[in-house]
Design an enzyme around this catalytic site. Sequence first.
Site, mmCIF file in Angstrom:
data_model
loop_
_atom_site.group_PDB
_atom_site.id
_atom_site.type_symbol
_atom_site.label_atom_id
_atom_site.label_comp_id
_atom_site.label_asym_id
_atom_site.label_seq_id
_atom_site.Cartn_x
_atom_site.Cartn_y
_atom_site.Cartn_z
ATOM 1 N N GLY A 134 32.483 21.178 35.302
ATOM 2 C CA GLY A 134 32.910 22.085 35.980
ATOM 3 C C GLY A 134 32.066 23.510 36.995
ATOM 4 N N GLU A 194 38.714 19.642 26.548
ATOM 5 C CA GLU A 194 38.711 20.707 25.399
ATOM 6 C C GLU A 194 38.325 20.553 24.130
ATOM 7 O OE1 GLU A 194 37.160 24.419 25.281
ATOM 8 O OE2 GLU A 194 36.518 24.214 27.110
#
Lengths: 670, 670
Positions: free
Chosen positions: A195, A449
Site C-alpha cells: 500500500g 495481515e
Amino acid sequence: MASDTIEPVDAQPDAARHGQPTVDVPALTALLDGRYAEVRQLVRKNLVDYASILTDAETLDRSAFRDRVRQVVLEMAATGQTGMGFPKEYGGGGDVGASFAAFETLAFGDLSVLVKVGVQFGLFGGAILQLGTERHHEKYLEDLVTGRLMGCFAMTETGHGSNVQALGTVATYDAAAGEFVISTTGPDANKDYIGNAAEHGELAVVFAQLEVAGEAHGVHAFVVPIRTRAESGASRPAPGVRIEDDGLKMGLNGVDNGRLWFDGVRVPREALLNRFADVSEDGTYSSPIDNPNRRFFTMLGTLIQGRVCVGGAGINASKVALAIAVRYALKRRQFEATSPDQEELLLDYGQHQRRLLPLLAQTYALHFAQEVVAGHAHGVFSGEVGDDEAGQKFRRELESRAAGTKALGTWHATRTIQECREACGGAGYLAENRFAALKADTDVFTTFEGDNTVLLQLVAKGLLTDYSSEFEELDQLGMVRFVASLAVETVIERTSVHKLFERVRDLLPGGDQWDQEAGVLDSDYQLAMLRWREEHILAGVARRLKRGIEAGMNPGEVFSRVQDHVIHAARAHVERLVLEAFVEKVRAMPDDDGHDNKVALGLLCNLHALSLIEADRAWFMEHGRLTVMRSKEISRRIGSLCRRVRPLARELVDAFGVPEEMLRSKELVG
Amino acid sequence: MASDTIEPVDAQPDAARHGQPTVDVPALTALLDGRYAEVRQLVRKNLVDYASILTDAETLDRSAFRDRVRQVVLEMAATGQTGMGFPKEYGGGGDVGASFAAFETLAFGDLSVLVKVGVQFGLFGGAILQLGTERHHEKYLEDLVTGRLMGCFAMTETGHGSNVQALGTVATYDAAAGEFVISTTGPDANKDYIGNAAEHGELAVVFAQLEVAGEAHGVHAFVVPIRTRAESGASRPAPGVRIEDDGLKMGLNGVDNGRLWFDGVRVPREALLNRFADVSEDGTYSSPIDNPNRRFFTMLGTLIQGRVCVGGAGINASKVALAIAVRYALKRRQFEATSPDQEELLLDYGQHQRRLLPLLAQTYALHFAQEVVAGHAHGVFSGEVGDDEAGQKFRRELESRAAGTKALGTWHATRTIQECREACGGAGYLAENRFAALKADTDVFTTFEGDNTVLLQLVAKGLLTDYSSEFEELDQLGMVRFVASLAVETVIERTSVHKLFERVRDLLPGGDQWDQEAGVLDSDYQLAMLRWREEHILAGVARRLKRGIEAGMNPGEVFSRVQDHVIHAARAHVERLVLEAFVEKVRAMPDDDGHDNKVALGLLCNLHALSLIEADRAWFMEHGRLTVMRSKEISRRIGSLCRRVRPLARELVDAFGVPEEMLRSKELVG
C-alpha cells in the site's frame, strides 16, 4: 421411531410466557463504545462529514479516487483521529487503545480510507515507532502523523507472504561506505501488494535479509526512499528503485498498491531501524537478543497492532451489513403467511431469523472479545506490562489472542456480509446499498495481515508449547518445524499427554456427569463444554503428532495429516475466549440500572453460545459429551431464543451506532 | 478416554498401498461434454476469440462496456451459438439441449455476456416462444434470434420478487378500443432489476394483473414497446413509459438493468401472449386451463429454462475458480515442511487438500446432476414428453429438480469461488486473476431466477404433495398456504404419516442393521443413507405441521417454526438426486476402456458422498443412523481420499476444458 424425533411445537408465543425485555439503545451504545466513546464519536462525525466518499468510490476513476482517499485521510488526520497511538511530543494522542477504537469505528465507512489509514499510520508509522529509535522518531514521526510524509510497509514479496523469514530481498553492509545496499534477488523477491507504493509513498520500511561481513543475520527493517518528488509535485522512482502498479483489485481501489524492485539501492547506516539490533560503523553486528529466531519474532511482535485493527474492522463492517439486513427485514414483506390481508415481514419467518440473529449474537460476542484484545494490547504498548516472566507470558497470550480474533473476526465478516446480501435479494446487489463495497473491500481481510489459516496455526503452536516453555522461541510459521523438533526432542512425552487428559477431566466442575444435568442456558455449562472441547482436541493433536513421528513418518507429512485437527484446536480455543469475553461482560452489568439491557444481552449471549455448540455438535456427540436428546434440545432452544430476540432486533442493530449516512439507501432500510 | 478418539496415522502413503490411477484428460473432457461436445467447442472458440472482453470489463467505463457486451453478444449470435433453442424456421438451432450446453459453457468467460445472452434469448426470447403463439413468433422470433430486436423480461417489481402472484402492474382491457391499458399502481409496483431495460431493449414482455370487464384473472404477459429509436440511433422511452437506470451493481455491469413505470400505456389486444389464455375482441376471457392458480403456474413452468441455465452457469463458474486455485496450489510453495531444502507445494498440505478437493468432487457431482436436469428439460421442451399423467408427473419433477439444482449449484459457486480466492491469498485479490469478476458477477445467482431459499421451499412443497395429489395445483409460493390448507383439510392424516415412516424403514435393503455393516465406500450404503435422511426429515416436517395446527396455532406461525426443517428436507432431497446422478454416471462407464478414468471418478464420487454425510453427520447421529465409530471413520476416509485424489488434481481440473485465455494470469496458474 424414537419419540424424540418429533418435537412439540410450542403452542404459545414465547413472549407471552416470559417477560419480553426492552432495550435502552443509548445505554447499550455507551456499553459498546466503552471507555473510548468520545473517540468513536469523533470518528462518526468525520464519517458523516466525508460521507460523499461512498459515492466517490463509484463515480471517480481509479486515479482520481486514490487522490480523493488520500485527501480524506489527510483531513481526518488533521482532526487527530488517525494519530491517537503516537506519542504526544510528535503530535499524536498518546493513547494506543484510542487508536484501536478510532480505527474500528472507521470501518463503518469507505474501507479504502480505512486501509489507507492502516497502511500509513499503523504499518508504516508503527514500524518507525516500534522498530526505530529516537533518531528515526525525531526525523519522521511528526511528518508522518500529519500525513505530510507518506510511506509504505514493504514486507510481503510475490514469492513470500506467510513465510516471511524466507524473504528474498537482501541488505548487505558496505563498511567502507558506511551504507547498506538493498537488492531484490530472483524473480519473485520483489515486494508486492504494498500500500502507498504505486503513487503516494515517499519512503518504505523495507524488510530484508541483513548480511554483514558475509554473515547472515536474518530479516531486519530499513528506511528506504522509493520516490523523489520535484517542486512541481511530479514524482519519479528513486534511483535503483523500480515501481509497478498492482492495478485493479477486487476492492480497496482507493489504495495504491504496488510492487517494488531494488537494484543496489544504497541507504546510510542509520537507515536500519535499530531498536532490536544494530550494525556499528566498522561492521560489527550487535543485538540485545541473542537468538536470531527470537529476535525476529520480538520485532514482529511489536507489529501486532495491525492484526488487532483488522480484526476490529471486520467485526465493525459486519455491523453495517447487519444493520442494513435487519432493517430491510423489518420493512420488506413477502407472501401472506399469518394474515390473509397483509404479507409477512421477512424477519417474522423462522428461517430468516435463523439466518440473521445468530450472526447478530456472534457480532456482539466478537465485539466484546475484541475489546479484551484491544485492552491487552493497550496495556502492553503503554508499558503497563513488565518484561518479567508474567509479562512475557501476557505478551505471548496477546499475540495468540490477536491472531485468533483477527481470523475469526474477518471470516465472520465474509460470512455475515454474504448472508446479509442474500437476505436483501436483488436490492442487495445494487451498489448504492453498500453490500457491493462491503463484500469486495473486506474480502482480503481474511488473508492479509496474516492468512487466517496460518494465524490459527500460530494459535495452536502457542497452545502446544504452553506445555513446554523451551519452545517459546518457535517462529510463527513454526508448526512444521515444531513437528520436526518433536521427532528428536519428544517434547510432548507420554506423561505430559496424560497430564493433559487429566486436565480435561478436571474441567467439569461437578464431575463427569455434571454436564448432563446442567441447564443448557447455564453459561457455566456452555463454557465448560467449550473448554473441554479445546483441551480434548489439543490432546488428540499432541498424541497424533507423537504417534506419527514414532512410527517413522516424515514430520512434515505427519503435520500435514493432522493439520485439520490443529486448525480445529485453535478455533476451539479462540471461540472459548470469545464466549468468555461475552459472558464476563454480561455478568459484570448491574442488575438494576433501570432497563433490560442485561437481560437482552443475556439472550444474545445464550444464542451465541448455543449456536457455537450446535455448529460443532457432531464433534461433541462423537466424543461422548452431548447426548442426542440434549443436542436436539439445543437446536430447539436456538429457535426459541431467535423468537425472543426478534422483537429486539432493531434496537440491537441501532445500538451499534452506525451513522445513517453509512447505510446509504433509504429505500432499503426505510 | 475412549481409545477411538486417537486415530492412528497411516505409516505409509496411500499410493504405495493402492494402485494410483492416472487420468486420460481428453477422454474425461469428452465424458463431461457429452452429446453436445461440438456446441461446447464452438462456445470455447468464441470465448477465446472475444477474450479481450475480460479486460474490457476493467478498462471501459460502464456505458462503453455495456455497448461492448451487446456487440459481443450480437457477434456470438451470428455464429448460431445463442439461438440453439429456437425453431429452425426462425433461424434457431432447433435443439433445446444444445442451448443449455452453449449457455453453461459461456460461463467460463465474462458473465455480463452470459447474463445478457440469458436476458435476450432465454428470458425475453423464451417468453415470446413459450407464452406466445404463431402471431408473436412470426412477428418477433427471427429478429430476436439475430439480436436485431432486443427485449426485456419485465416480471420482478421493486415490491415483489418472490411472490410474483402479487405483482402490482395492471393490464385492463378496453373493449371499445380493443386495447390493453398497462399501468403501474402504487409506489413499489414499478418493474425493477430488468435486464436490457436501461439502454438496449425496445420491447418488454410485461407481467401484469389482467382485468377484463371488472374481473381479475391473475398475472398474464404482454408485449409492450418501451423505447422508440430514431433513424439516428438515438432512443427515448415510448409514450407513457418511464425508465430509470438501476445504476452501478456489485457485478454484471455490462448488463443494463433498469426500472420501468407504465402510465396508461396502450397496446393492441394481440399484444397478450395468448398461448394459455386469450381475450376476445368483445372482452370475453377464455383459457384452456380453468383453475387460475394452475394456469399461472403452467405459464411459469414453461419458463424454467432460465433456472436450468443459471444452475449450469454457477457450476461452470466454479470450474474456473477451481482450475485457477488448483493450478496455483501446484505451483506455489510456502514453508519447508517435508524437506529442509525446498518449501512445500500448497496442495501437499492436508488442510489445503481438505479445502479444495471436496469442492472439486462436488463440482463433478453437480455437473452430472445438471446433465440430468438439462436432459429432462430437453425432453419436455422438445415434445418428447406427453401430456398424460406420467408426463405431468415428469414435468413436476423437472420443475423441482431445476429449482433444487439451481439452488445448490449457485450456492456452490459462491462458496467455491470464495474458498478458491482465499486459497490464492493476495494474488487472488488482484482483478487480473479472475476472482474479482467471478465473485462479483456470480453473487446474484443465488437470489435471481428464484431466491434459493424460496426455491428449496418449492422443492419441499413438491415432496409433501407427492402424498396428496389434490395439492398439485398449489402455487409455488404456496408453502404457507399449503400449511393453511392443512388446517382445514388435514391432508396429511395420521395414517399417511405412519405410512411415510414405514417407507423410511423399508429403505434399508438388508434390514435396520444393514448400514452398520456395509462399507462406507459402498455407493449403495451412501445412497441409502441419503434416501433415509430425506424421508425421515420429510416425515418429521409433516408431523410437526400437523401437530402445530391441531394445537390451534396460526398456520403461518407453524410454518415459520418448521421452516428450517422444510429447507433441510428439500436440501436432503436434492443432495440425494445429485449423488444418484454421479453414481449412475460412474457405474455406466465401461471398465476396460484403456484408462483409469472410471477409477478416478469413483474416488471423486466417494469423496463427494462421504463429504455430504460428514457435513450432516450430527443429524445422522441424532437419528441413530450413524455410530460414533463410523462417523469418525468417515472423516478419516475423507482425508485418505483427498490424498489419493491429490496426484490427479491437475488432470481433473484440466478435463473441464476451461480455455487458458479464461484463466488470464500466467503468473498465478503457471
